[in-house]
Design an enzyme around this catalytic site. Structure first.
Site, short mmCIF file in Angstrom:
data_model
loop_
_atom_site.label_atom_id
_atom_site.label_comp_id
_atom_site.label_asym_id
_atom_site.label_seq_id
_atom_site.Cartn_x
_atom_site.Cartn_y
_atom_site.Cartn_z
N ASP A 1 0.77 -1.30 -0.10
CA ASP A 1 0.06 0.06 0.02
C ASP A 1 0.84 1.23 -0.06
O ASP A 1 1.94 1.25 0.49
CB ASP A 1 -0.90 0.01 1.16
CG ASP A 1 -1.78 0.99 1.20
OD1 ASP A 1 -2.18 1.32 0.16
OD2 ASP A 1 -2.68 0.99 2.18
N ASN B 1 1.33 3.47 -2.84
CA ASN B 1 1.99 3.89 -4.10
C ASN B 1 1.32 5.33 -4.72
O ASN B 1 2.13 6.12 -5.14
CB ASN B 1 1.47 2.90 -5.31
CG ASN B 1 1.98 1.54 -5.17
OD1 ASN B 1 2.95 1.37 -4.36
ND2 ASN B 1 1.36 0.42 -5.81
N GLY B 2 0.09 5.52 -4.27
CA GLY B 2 -0.88 6.75 -4.77
C GLY B 2 -0.07 7.95 -3.94
O GLY B 2 0.51 9.00 -4.59
N TRP C 1 2.83 7.93 -2.32
CA TRP C 1 4.10 8.23 -2.82
C TRP C 1 4.32 9.01 -3.92
O TRP C 1 5.24 10.06 -4.19
CB TRP C 1 4.90 6.77 -3.03
CG TRP C 1 6.41 6.78 -3.26
CD1 TRP C 1 7.31 6.65 -2.42
CD2 TRP C 1 6.94 6.80 -4.55
NE1 TRP C 1 8.69 6.70 -2.89
CE2 TRP C 1 8.48 6.94 -4.26
CE3 TRP C 1 6.64 7.00 -5.81
CZ2 TRP C 1 9.30 6.73 -5.22
CZ3 TRP C 1 7.69 7.10 -6.88
CH2 TRP C 1 8.88 6.81 -6.46
N GLU D 1 -11.98 -5.03 -4.92
CA GLU D 1 -12.62 -3.70 -4.71
C GLU D 1 -12.11 -2.66 -5.44
O GLU D 1 -12.49 -1.54 -5.88
CB GLU D 1 -12.61 -3.31 -3.27
CG GLU D 1 -13.45 -4.25 -2.19
CD GLU D 1 -12.91 -5.49 -1.98
OE1 GLU D 1 -11.53 -5.91 -2.02
OE2 GLU D 1 -13.87 -6.33 -1.74
N ASN D 2 -10.77 -3.07 -6.21
CA ASN D 2 -10.16 -2.11 -6.63
C ASN D 2 -10.55 -1.56 -8.16
O ASN D 2 -10.31 -0.68 -8.56
CB ASN D 2 -8.54 -2.27 -7.01
CG ASN D 2 -7.71 -2.50 -5.76
OD1 ASN D 2 -6.94 -3.22 -5.90
ND2 ASN D 2 -8.03 -1.48 -4.80
N GLU E 1 0.85 -13.69 11.98
CA GLU E 1 1.27 -12.43 12.65
C GLU E 1 1.32 -11.34 11.95
O GLU E 1 1.39 -11.34 10.58
CB GLU E 1 2.68 -12.48 13.18
CG GLU E 1 3.05 -13.45 14.19
CD GLU E 1 2.52 -13.45 15.58
OE1 GLU E 1 2.66 -12.39 15.94
OE2 GLU E 1 1.79 -14.44 16.19
C1 FPP Z 1 -2.02 0.22 -3.23
O1 FPP Z 1 -1.56 1.58 -3.06
C2 FPP Z 1 -1.59 -0.40 -4.49
C3 FPP Z 1 -2.31 -0.95 -5.19
C4 FPP Z 1 -3.75 -0.97 -5.35
C5 FPP Z 1 -1.65 -1.68 -6.55
C6 FPP Z 1 -0.49 -2.53 -6.16
C7 FPP Z 1 0.38 -2.65 -7.35
C8 FPP Z 1 1.67 -2.37 -7.34
C9 FPP Z 1 2.66 -2.48 -6.02
C10 FPP Z 1 2.42 -2.53 -8.62
C11 FPP Z 1 2.57 -3.69 -9.34
C12 FPP Z 1 2.63 -4.97 -8.90
C13 FPP Z 1 2.96 -6.04 -9.53
C14 FPP Z 1 2.63 -7.52 -9.23
C15 FPP Z 1 3.46 -5.81 -11.00
P1 FPP Z 1 -2.35 2.85 -3.33
O2 FPP Z 1 -2.69 3.22 -4.79
O3 FPP Z 1 -3.98 2.36 -2.72
O4 FPP Z 1 -1.71 3.83 -2.56
P2 FPP Z 1 -2.45 4.92 -1.74
O5 FPP Z 1 -3.17 4.32 -0.37
O6 FPP Z 1 -1.31 5.83 -1.28
O7 FPP Z 1 -3.47 5.49 -2.51
#
Ligand code: FPP
Length: 240
Positions: free
Chosen positions: A18, A20-21, A23, A65-66, A205
């Site tokens: 979690d 990425n957004g 970041w 849910e995504n 855990e």
């Molecule tokens: C959650 O961060 C992340 C995801 C919904 C996607 C996960 C995907 C990856 C890590 C990229 C690629 C994976 C593979 C296997 C190639 P978020 O977008 O909810 O972040 P936020 O909570 O900060 O908005």
């Protein structure tokens, strides 16, 4: 099954990747930029597993849910998954990684499904690290799909209702070939399990850490694992 009294190394680690957004937002970039950085981090973490004693790694890439995210983010993620699998296929072979997917494939596009089948087939005999990617995965959805398959066996007379116990149901889950996770890590400071491996994590855990997924290096991974190694796991049993 008799529970183990203590396990010091994490044989199976599951990760909710979690942050990425956020970041990307911190850098004034679009969310997809964060997902791309997150995808690069996956390679480093997979590569670190053998030295850290992790035989099974399961990562949450896309939840049921995504789909509620914007159409452009969903399309960007699907395209990223396709490119990621195609690009990493050979490095999985080089690293001895056996790749599997869990989740419902029905809603995924044909090209992605084909790549998933290809990488599973190509890497099926690798045994150094077992990487499971949860794609269109939800724990409740998985239990519902498993129950449907189990009910079909009961209806056809192949399985007696009296024979249904925890072990029987587990055979119908997407994770039937995997041990239960020892440790579930969630990055980015959120303390939720978000429908991830609900059945399988009964005795896991949990570590909720503040680091955003694109900053989750092999060193941070090693630190979390060493913290886990100091925990005492009782699996519901008395103190020894
Ligand atoms: C959650 O961060 C992340 C995801 C919904 C996607 C996960 C995907 C990856 C890590 C990229 C690629 C994976 C593979 C296997 C190639 P978020 O977008 O909810 O972040 P936020 O909570 O900060 O908005």
């Amino acid at each position: 099954m008799v529970p183990q009294s203590k396990v010091t190394s994490a044989n199976h680690v599951a990760i909710i990747m979690d942050g990425n957004g956020r970041w990307a937002q911190q850098r004034g970039r679009p969310r997809l930029f964060g997902h791309q950085a997150g995808a690069r981090r996956v390679r480093e973490i997979v590569e670190a597993c053998p030295d850290l004693g992790v035989e099974y790694l399961t990562i949450f890439a896309f939840s049921t849910e995504n789909w509620k995210r914007t159409q452009s983010e969903v399309a960007g993620l699907m395209s990223l998954f396709r490119r990621y699998i195609a690009k990493e296929m050979q490095s999985f072979m080089r690293m001895g990684v056996c790749v599997r997917f869990i989740g419902d494939r029905v809603r995924l596009d044909e090209k992605l499904r084909q790549l998933m089948d290809d990488v599973e087939h190509l890497t099926r005999n690798n045994g150094r690290t077992n990487l499971t990617i949860a794609l269109n995965y939800g724990g409740r959805d998985e239990v519902a799909r498993a129950t449907q398959r189990l009910a079909r066996e009961v209806a056809s007379g192949k399985l007696s209702p009296d024979a249904v116990d925890e072990t029987t149901l587990a055979r119908f889950l997407d994770t039937c070939l995997l041990p239960d996770p020892d440790l579930v890590i969630r990055t980015s400071g959120e303390a939720r399990i978000s429908n991830f491996l609900l059945w399988q994590s009964a005795y896991a855990e949990y570590e909720f850490i503040d680091t955003l997924w694109p900053d989750f290096t092999a060193d941070v991974f090693a630190q979390v694992l060493s913290q886990f190694g100091r925990r005492e796991r009782r699996f519901g049993a008395d103190v020894a």
